[in-house]
Design a protein around this motif. Structure first.
Motif, PDB file in Angstrom:
ATOM      1  N   GLY A 136      44.398  44.470  29.139  1.00 31.95           N
ATOM      2  CA  GLY A 136      45.536  43.572  29.115  1.00 31.95           C
ATOM      3  C   GLY A 136      46.184  43.495  30.483  1.00 31.95           C
ATOM      4  O   GLY A 136      45.772  44.165  31.438  1.00 31.95           O
ATOM      5  N   GLU A 137      47.214  42.684  30.570  1.00 32.77           N
ATOM      6  CA  GLU A 137      47.964  42.513  31.819  1.00 32.77           C
ATOM      7  C   GLU A 137      49.045  43.587  31.915  1.00 32.77           C
ATOM      8  O   GLU A 137      49.773  43.833  30.953  1.00 32.77           O
ATOM      9  CB  GLU A 137      48.605  41.129  31.858  1.00 32.77           C
ATOM     10  CG  GLU A 137      49.391  40.853  33.126  1.00 32.77           C
ATOM     11  CD  GLU A 137      50.056  39.491  33.102  1.00 32.77           C
ATOM     12  OE1 GLU A 137      50.690  39.124  34.110  1.00 32.77           O
ATOM     13  OE2 GLU A 137      49.958  38.792  32.066  1.00 32.77           O
ATOM     14  N   VAL A 138      49.142  44.229  33.064  1.00 30.31           N
ATOM     15  CA  VAL A 138      50.169  45.252  33.279  1.00 30.31           C
ATOM     16  C   VAL A 138      51.517  44.551  33.442  1.00 30.31           C
ATOM     17  O   VAL A 138      51.714  43.780  34.379  1.00 30.31           O
ATOM     18  CB  VAL A 138      49.859  46.097  34.529  1.00 30.31           C
ATOM     19  CG1 VAL A 138      50.940  47.152  34.740  1.00 30.31           C
ATOM     20  CG2 VAL A 138      48.493  46.759  34.402  1.00 30.31           C
ATOM     21  N   VAL A 139      52.432  44.818  32.522  1.00 29.29           N
ATOM     22  CA  VAL A 139      53.746  44.171  32.585  1.00 29.29           C
ATOM     23  C   VAL A 139      54.832  45.133  33.055  1.00 29.29           C
ATOM     24  O   VAL A 139      55.895  44.708  33.504  1.00 29.29           O
ATOM     25  CB  VAL A 139      54.135  43.571  31.216  1.00 29.29           C
ATOM     26  CG1 VAL A 139      53.198  42.439  30.852  1.00 29.29           C
ATOM     27  CG2 VAL A 139      54.119  44.630  30.120  1.00 29.29           C
ATOM     28  N   GLY A 242      46.813  35.273  31.006  1.00 31.88           N
ATOM     29  CA  GLY A 242      46.971  34.703  29.678  1.00 31.88           C
ATOM     30  C   GLY A 242      45.931  33.646  29.339  1.00 31.88           C
ATOM     31  O   GLY A 242      45.768  33.286  28.165  1.00 31.88           O
ATOM     32  N   ASP A 243      45.212  33.127  30.364  1.00 30.64           N
ATOM     33  CA  ASP A 243      44.191  32.105  30.121  1.00 30.64           C
ATOM     34  C   ASP A 243      42.816  32.705  29.840  1.00 30.64           C
ATOM     35  O   ASP A 243      41.881  31.972  29.509  1.00 30.64           O
ATOM     36  CB  ASP A 243      44.080  31.173  31.337  1.00 30.64           C
ATOM     37  CG  ASP A 243      45.362  30.384  31.568  1.00 30.64           C
ATOM     38  OD1 ASP A 243      46.102  30.176  30.590  1.00 30.64           O
ATOM     39  OD2 ASP A 243      45.612  29.987  32.724  1.00 30.64           O
ATOM     40  N   LEU A 244      42.677  34.013  29.991  1.00 31.51           N
ATOM     41  CA  LEU A 244      41.363  34.640  29.851  1.00 31.51           C
ATOM     42  C   LEU A 244      40.729  34.370  28.494  1.00 31.51           C
ATOM     43  O   LEU A 244      39.554  33.987  28.403  1.00 31.51           O
ATOM     44  CB  LEU A 244      41.478  36.156  30.059  1.00 31.51           C
ATOM     45  CG  LEU A 244      41.341  36.679  31.481  1.00 31.51           C
ATOM     46  CD1 LEU A 244      41.595  38.173  31.507  1.00 31.51           C
ATOM     47  CD2 LEU A 244      39.963  36.374  32.044  1.00 31.51           C
ATOM     48  N   LEU A 245      41.487  34.584  27.441  1.00 30.96           N
ATOM     49  CA  LEU A 245      40.931  34.469  26.092  1.00 30.96           C
ATOM     50  C   LEU A 245      40.450  33.053  25.810  1.00 30.96           C
ATOM     51  O   LEU A 245      39.339  32.848  25.298  1.00 30.96           O
ATOM     52  CB  LEU A 245      41.982  34.894  25.065  1.00 30.96           C
ATOM     53  CG  LEU A 245      41.470  35.288  23.680  1.00 30.96           C
ATOM     54  CD1 LEU A 245      40.542  36.488  23.777  1.00 30.96           C
ATOM     55  CD2 LEU A 245      42.639  35.604  22.756  1.00 30.96           C
TER      56      LEU A 245
END
Length: 267
Positions: A136-139, A242-245
């Motif tokens: 996932g993206e590190v937030v 967020g566009d990966l999926l």
């Protein structure tokens, strides 16, 4: 009489003049020295944090450690002046350290791991990573946990100790023009009903059509070959994690459609 003898004589006179007040004066001097040392070190640490561009949490953790060390040293010195024997101080420190160690081993480990992550920077906020199979993206990176947001919007909290103990893959990189890109990938297996040359030619044509839709042209490579079939690994890049999926799903669907069309032509 030398200056050293004069100074010694003056100190002896001050000690005699102060009498019972001398221990309190010594304690006051220790407090003043501790405050001055803390101010000087704090200023230098903050400059170093800004120069190294460390996250605020890392700087705060270093300052906290410095202040605790200075406070403990000052307390030990004051108690020693007050008549508490050094052996007792050592025993109490050892006992307290053991108790704290048993009570907060995991917390201390997380704190140390958090400082290491902030200093070593295996990833930064905004990077897309995979940690022990979770991606996932590190937030957010705190002293205890690293927070990830998966492509489907789920938030994951991973302890920093687990981060250090796990394999970490960072899919974020600097693309053309200094743009920050995220690399995605997937694997597809095909049987041998379609010749490799024909299949790869069709896949190249498909990815060429995708070249203008993504920051970089997608690519593929042969990653496995056996009697049952062949496996290809496809890679692509997006600007937003967020566009990966969505991109992965659409590109995979077109790859499978291309293969089905080839099979239909040969049947």
């Amino acid at each position: 009489m030398s200056w050293w003898e004069e100074l010694s004589s003056w100190l002896a006179w001050v000690s005699e003049a102060l009498g019972p007040l001398l221990p309190y004066v010594e304690m006051l001097i220790i407090v003043i020295v501790a405050v001055v040392v803390e101010r000087v070190i704090t200023r230098r640490v903050r400059k170093a944090v800004r120069r190294l561009e460390l996250p605020p949490d890392a700087g705060n953790a270093i300052l906290l450690a410095v202040r605790v060390i200075i406070l403990v040293a000052a307390c030990v010195a004051i108690l020693n002046i007050g008549g508490v024997h050094a052996a007792w101080l050592v025993s109490l420190s050892a006992l307290g350290g053991t108790a704290i160690g048993f009570a907060s081993t995991r917390s201390v480990g997380n704190l140390i791991a958090g400082i290491y992550i902030m200093v070593a920077r295996p990833f930064s906020v905004g990077d897309y990573v995979r940690i022990d199979g979770l991606e996932g993206e590190v937030v957010e990176i705190t002293m205890n946990y690293t927070k990830l947001r998966t492509p489907d919007g789920t938030t994951l909290l991973i302890s920093n100790q687990k981060v250090l103990d796990s394999r970490v893959e960072n899919f974020t990189y600097e693309g053309p023009g200094g743009r920050r890109l995220v690399r995605g990938s997937f694997k597809v297996s095909f049987d041998h009903s379609t010749p490799s040359g024909e299949l790869e030619k069709a896949l190249e044509a498909l990815l060429e059509r995708w070249a203008g839709r993504l920051p970089e042209r997608p690519a593929f490579r042969l990653s496995k070959w056996d009697k049952g079939g062949k496996e290809y690994t496809f890679t692509f890049s997006v600007e937003k994690a967020g566009d990966l999926l969505a991109v992965r799903h659409e590109l995979l669907r077109e790859v499978l459609r291309t293969w089905e069309e080839l099979k239909a032509k040969r049947s």
